[in-house]
Design an enzyme around this catalytic site. Structure first.
Site, PDB file in Angstrom:
ATOM      1  N   ASP A   1     -12.458  -8.456   4.757  1.00 37.77           N
ATOM      2  CA  ASP A   1     -13.585  -8.464   4.260  1.00 37.77           C
ATOM      3  C   ASP A   1     -14.392  -9.775   4.376  1.00 37.77           C
ATOM      4  O   ASP A   1     -15.634  -9.881   4.575  1.00 37.77           O
ATOM      5  CB  ASP A   1     -13.438  -7.986   2.781  1.00 37.77           C
ATOM      6  CG  ASP A   1     -13.767  -6.448   2.581  1.00 37.77           C
ATOM      7  OD1 ASP A   1     -13.390  -5.801   3.601  1.00 37.77           O
ATOM      8  OD2 ASP A   1     -14.346  -6.360   1.728  1.00 37.77           O
TER       9      ASP A   1
ATOM     10  N   TYR B   1       0.885  -1.297  -0.045  1.00 38.82           N
ATOM     11  CA  TYR B   1      -0.141   0.103   0.084  1.00 38.82           C
ATOM     12  C   TYR B   1       0.965   1.138  -0.067  1.00 38.82           C
ATOM     13  O   TYR B   1       0.460   2.372  -0.341  1.00 38.82           O
ATOM     14  CB  TYR B   1      -0.881   0.102   1.239  1.00 38.82           C
ATOM     15  CG  TYR B   1      -2.386  -0.636   0.988  1.00 38.82           C
ATOM     16  CD1 TYR B   1      -2.363  -2.027   0.835  1.00 38.82           C
ATOM     17  CD2 TYR B   1      -3.292   0.121   1.159  1.00 38.82           C
ATOM     18  CE1 TYR B   1      -3.458  -2.718   0.721  1.00 38.82           C
ATOM     19  CE2 TYR B   1      -4.784  -0.541   1.029  1.00 38.82           C
ATOM     20  CZ  TYR B   1      -4.672  -1.973   0.889  1.00 38.82           C
ATOM     21  OH  TYR B   1      -5.926  -2.670   0.525  1.00 38.82           O
TER      22      TYR B   1
ATOM     23  N   ASP C   1      -3.608 -18.322   1.132  1.00 34.06           N
ATOM     24  CA  ASP C   1      -4.525 -19.020   0.603  1.00 34.06           C
ATOM     25  C   ASP C   1      -5.339 -19.866   1.162  1.00 34.06           C
ATOM     26  O   ASP C   1      -6.782 -20.212   1.319  1.00 34.06           O
ATOM     27  CB  ASP C   1      -3.918 -19.833  -0.744  1.00 34.06           C
ATOM     28  CG  ASP C   1      -2.943 -20.714  -0.668  1.00 34.06           C
ATOM     29  OD1 ASP C   1      -2.181 -20.601   0.532  1.00 34.06           O
ATOM     30  OD2 ASP C   1      -2.463 -21.398  -1.496  1.00 34.06           O
TER      31      ASP C   1
ATOM     32  N   ASP D   1      -6.392  -6.652   4.329  1.00 39.56           N
ATOM     33  CA  ASP D   1      -7.513  -5.912   3.546  1.00 39.56           C
ATOM     34  C   ASP D   1      -8.571  -6.974   3.257  1.00 39.56           C
ATOM     35  O   ASP D   1      -9.907  -6.985   3.197  1.00 39.56           O
ATOM     36  CB  ASP D   1      -7.013  -5.274   2.490  1.00 39.56           C
ATOM     37  CG  ASP D   1      -8.056  -4.520   1.648  1.00 39.56           C
ATOM     38  OD1 ASP D   1      -9.051  -3.955   2.338  1.00 39.56           O
ATOM     39  OD2 ASP D   1      -8.065  -4.381   0.420  1.00 39.56           O
TER      40      ASP D   1
ATOM     41  N   LYS E   1       2.710 -15.718   2.830  1.00 37.58           N
ATOM     42  CA  LYS E   1       2.744 -16.404   1.721  1.00 37.58           C
ATOM     43  C   LYS E   1       4.383 -16.725   1.697  1.00 37.58           C
ATOM     44  O   LYS E   1       4.833 -16.294   0.552  1.00 37.58           O
ATOM     45  CB  LYS E   1       2.358 -15.637   0.366  1.00 37.58           C
ATOM     46  CG  LYS E   1       2.248 -16.197  -0.870  1.00 37.58           C
ATOM     47  CD  LYS E   1       1.158 -17.491  -0.723  1.00 37.58           C
ATOM     48  CE  LYS E   1       1.171 -18.116  -1.981  1.00 37.58           C
ATOM     49  NZ  LYS E   1       0.233 -19.252  -2.169  1.00 37.58           N
TER      50      LYS E   1
HETATM   51  C1  IPM Z   1     -10.392  -0.913   4.064  1.00 35.98           C
HETATM   52  C2  IPM Z   1     -10.587  -0.188   2.525  1.00 35.98           C
HETATM   53  C3  IPM Z   1      -9.368   0.546   2.269  1.00 35.98           C
HETATM   54  C4  IPM Z   1      -8.092  -0.479   2.218  1.00 35.98           C
HETATM   55  C5  IPM Z   1      -9.478   1.246   0.905  1.00 35.98           C
HETATM   56  C6  IPM Z   1     -10.780   2.018   0.867  1.00 35.98           C
HETATM   57  C7  IPM Z   1      -8.249   2.019   0.499  1.00 35.98           C
HETATM   58  O1  IPM Z   1     -10.763  -1.029   1.885  1.00 35.98           O
HETATM   59  O2  IPM Z   1     -10.356  -0.200   4.918  1.00 35.98           O
HETATM   60  O3  IPM Z   1     -10.258  -1.897   4.154  1.00 35.98           O
HETATM   61  O4  IPM Z   1      -7.967  -1.029   1.043  1.00 35.98           O
HETATM   62  O5  IPM Z   1      -7.394  -0.136   3.095  1.00 35.98           O
HETATM   63 MG    MG Z   2     -10.769  -3.149   2.680  1.00 38.55          MG
END
Ligand code: IPM
Ligand code: MG
Length: 355
Positions: free
Chosen positions: A250, A140, A222, A246, A190
Site C-alpha cells: 500500500d 493471515y 521498519d 500487505d 524483522k
Molecule cells: C489486499 C487487501 C486484503 C489483504 C484484505 C482486503 C483482506 O488489503 O489485498 O492487500 O490484506 O490481503
Molecule cells: Mg492490502
C-alpha cells in the site's frame, strides 16, 4: 489461441473497470488473433446479497476451469460490519488465494513516464519496483484465538508460522523475477525480533548463494518502510512475508502518485493466476463513470505476460496506456487541479484506440 477467463467483477467500481478491461482484451484478441471466452463468477458483497455468502460454493472450481481470473474489487461498507465470516468479503479473498494456491503476489509500483513530474518524491532514477508478497501463509492463515485468562482477562492471539518450503518457493519466485529485471533483490523481514523472520532470512541467504548473479540484501521492515519514501528508486524486487507485504505494498502504491494505475498478479504453480487492480471497490464513486480503469487494464497486461506468455500483447497494452497518458488524458484521480478529466468509459475507449 482461445483463452478462458473467469471474471469476478465484484462490488463498487469493480464491474465498471472490468467492463473496460474486457473491451481491451477483445481489441487485443482481434489484433493478435486470439479469442477470449468469459465466465462470470459471483464473489464478494454482491454474492452476500445474492446467495448469503461472499464465497459461494463452487467458486474455486469455476475459476479452476479457466486459464486465468480477472477480479475487479470486492467489499464495501455495506458488508464490512458483519461478524459472520461467511458474509465478509475479505473471507472470499483469503479463500480464493488459498484454494487456488496463489502463494506469490506481485505488486509492481512503477512511475508512468507521463506522470513523473507529479510524483511527490525524489525520483532521479525513476521508480520501478515490484513487491513479491507471500500470500498464503503467515499470520493471515495461522490459528486465531479469543479466550479469557485468569490474570489478564480477555485475550486474543494470531499465530504466525512459516515453513522452510513456503519461504523457499516464494524466495525462488523473487530471485527468478529479479533475473528478468535489474537483478536486485531486497528481502524484508524483522529478524531482529521474530523467529519466523530468522528462518526466512536463513532460507533467503541459501538462495542468495545459488542465485549469486542477483545482488541481494536484507532490509528490516521498519527500515524498508522508511527507505520506500526516502528513496524508492533504490529498489528493484522486494520480497516479503504476507502481512509486511500487505502494508508495504500500500505504501509503495502511493509513492507513484496514483493507486488507480497499479495492477497486481497472484500466482501459484498450477492453478490459474488471478489478476486485479490494487485499488479497492471505491463505493463513493461507484456507478458514476468516474473510476480509473487503467489499473485493471494493466492487470490484463500482467495476465498476458505471466499466465499466457504473451509478452508482445502485454507490451501493446502498456504502450497504449502510456500513449494516452502522454497525450494528457486523465481520469479524475490523476488530474491536477484545473485539468479536465474523462470518465471510465472514455478512458477505456482512448486506450483501445491506441491498440
Ligand atoms: C489486499 C487487501 C486484503 C489483504 C484484505 C482486503 C483482506 O488489503 O489485498 O492487500 O490484506 O490481503
Ligand atoms: Mg492490502
Amino acid at each position: 489461441m482461445n483463452y478462458k477467463i473467469a471474471l469476478i467483477k465484484g462490488d463498487g467500481i469493480g464491474p465498471e473497470v472490468v467492463g473496460e478491461a474486457v473491451k481491451v482484451m477483445d481489441a487485443i484478441g482481434e489484433r493478435f488473433g486470439h479469442t477470449f471466452e468469459y465466465t462470470d463468477v459471483l464473489m464478494g458483497g454482491c454474492a452476500v446479497d445474492a446467495v448469503g455468502k461472499s464465497y459461494p460454493d463452487g467458486t474455486a472450481e469455476k475459476c479452476k476451469a479457466c486459464d486465468a481470473v480477472l477480479l475487479g474489487a470486492v467489499g464495501g461498507p455495506k458488508w464490512g460490519h458483519s461478524t459472520n465470516p461467511d458474509r465478509r468479503p475479505e473471507t472470499a479473498l483469503l479463500s480464493i488465494r488459498k484454494d487456488l494456491e496463489l502463494y506469490a503476489n506481485l505488486r509492481p509500483a512503477a512511475l508512468r513516464p507521463a506522470l513523473a513530474e507529479s510524483c511527490p518524491l525524489k525520483n532521479d532514477e525513476g521508480i520501478d519496483l515490484i513487491i513479491v508478497r507471500e500470500l498464503t501463509g503467515g499470520i493471515y492463515f495461522g490459528k486465531r484465538e479469543r479466550y479469557t485468562t485468569e490474570d489478564r482477562g480477555e485475550e486474543a492471539a494470531d499465530r504466525m508460522a512459516y515453513s522452510e518450503k513456503e519461504i523457499e518457493r516464494i524466495g525462488r519466485r523473487a530471485f527468478e523475477l529479479a533475473r528478468l529485471r535489474r537483478k536486485k533483490l531486497a528481502s524484508v523481514d524483522k529478524a531482529n525480533v521474530l523467529e519466523t523472520s530468522r528462518l526466512w532470512r536463513q532460507v533467503m541467504h541459501r538462495l542468495a548463494e545459488e542465485y549469486s548473479d542477483v545482488q541481494y540484501e536484507d532490509v528490516l521492515v521498519d527500515n524498508a518502510a522508511m527507505q520506500l519514501v526516502r528513496d524508492p528508486g533504490q529498489f528493484d524486487v522486494v520480497v516479503t512475508e504476507n502481512m509486511f507485504g500487505d502494508i508495504l505494498s500500500d505504501e509503495a502504491s502511493m509513492i507513484t502518485g496514483s493507486i488507480g494505475l497499479l495492477p497486481s498478479a497472484s500466482i501459484g504453480d498450477a492453478s490459474p493466476g488471478l489478476y486485479e487492480p490494487i485499488h479497492g471497490s471505491a463505493p463513493d464513486i461507484a456507478g458514476q463513470d468516474k473510476a480509473n480503469p487503467i489499473a485493471t487494464i494493466l492487470s490484463v497486461a500482467m495476465m498476458f505476460r505471466y499466465s499466457f506468455d504473451l509478452p508482445a500483447e502485454a507490451e501493446a497494452v502498456e504502450r497504449a496506456v502510456d500513449a494516452v497518458l502522454n497525450e494528457g488524458w486523465r481520469t479524475a484521480d490523476i488530474a491536477k487541479s484545473g485539468e479536465t478529466s474523462v470518465g471510465t468509459v472514455k478512458m477505456g475507449e482512448l486506450i483501445r484506440g491506441k491498440l
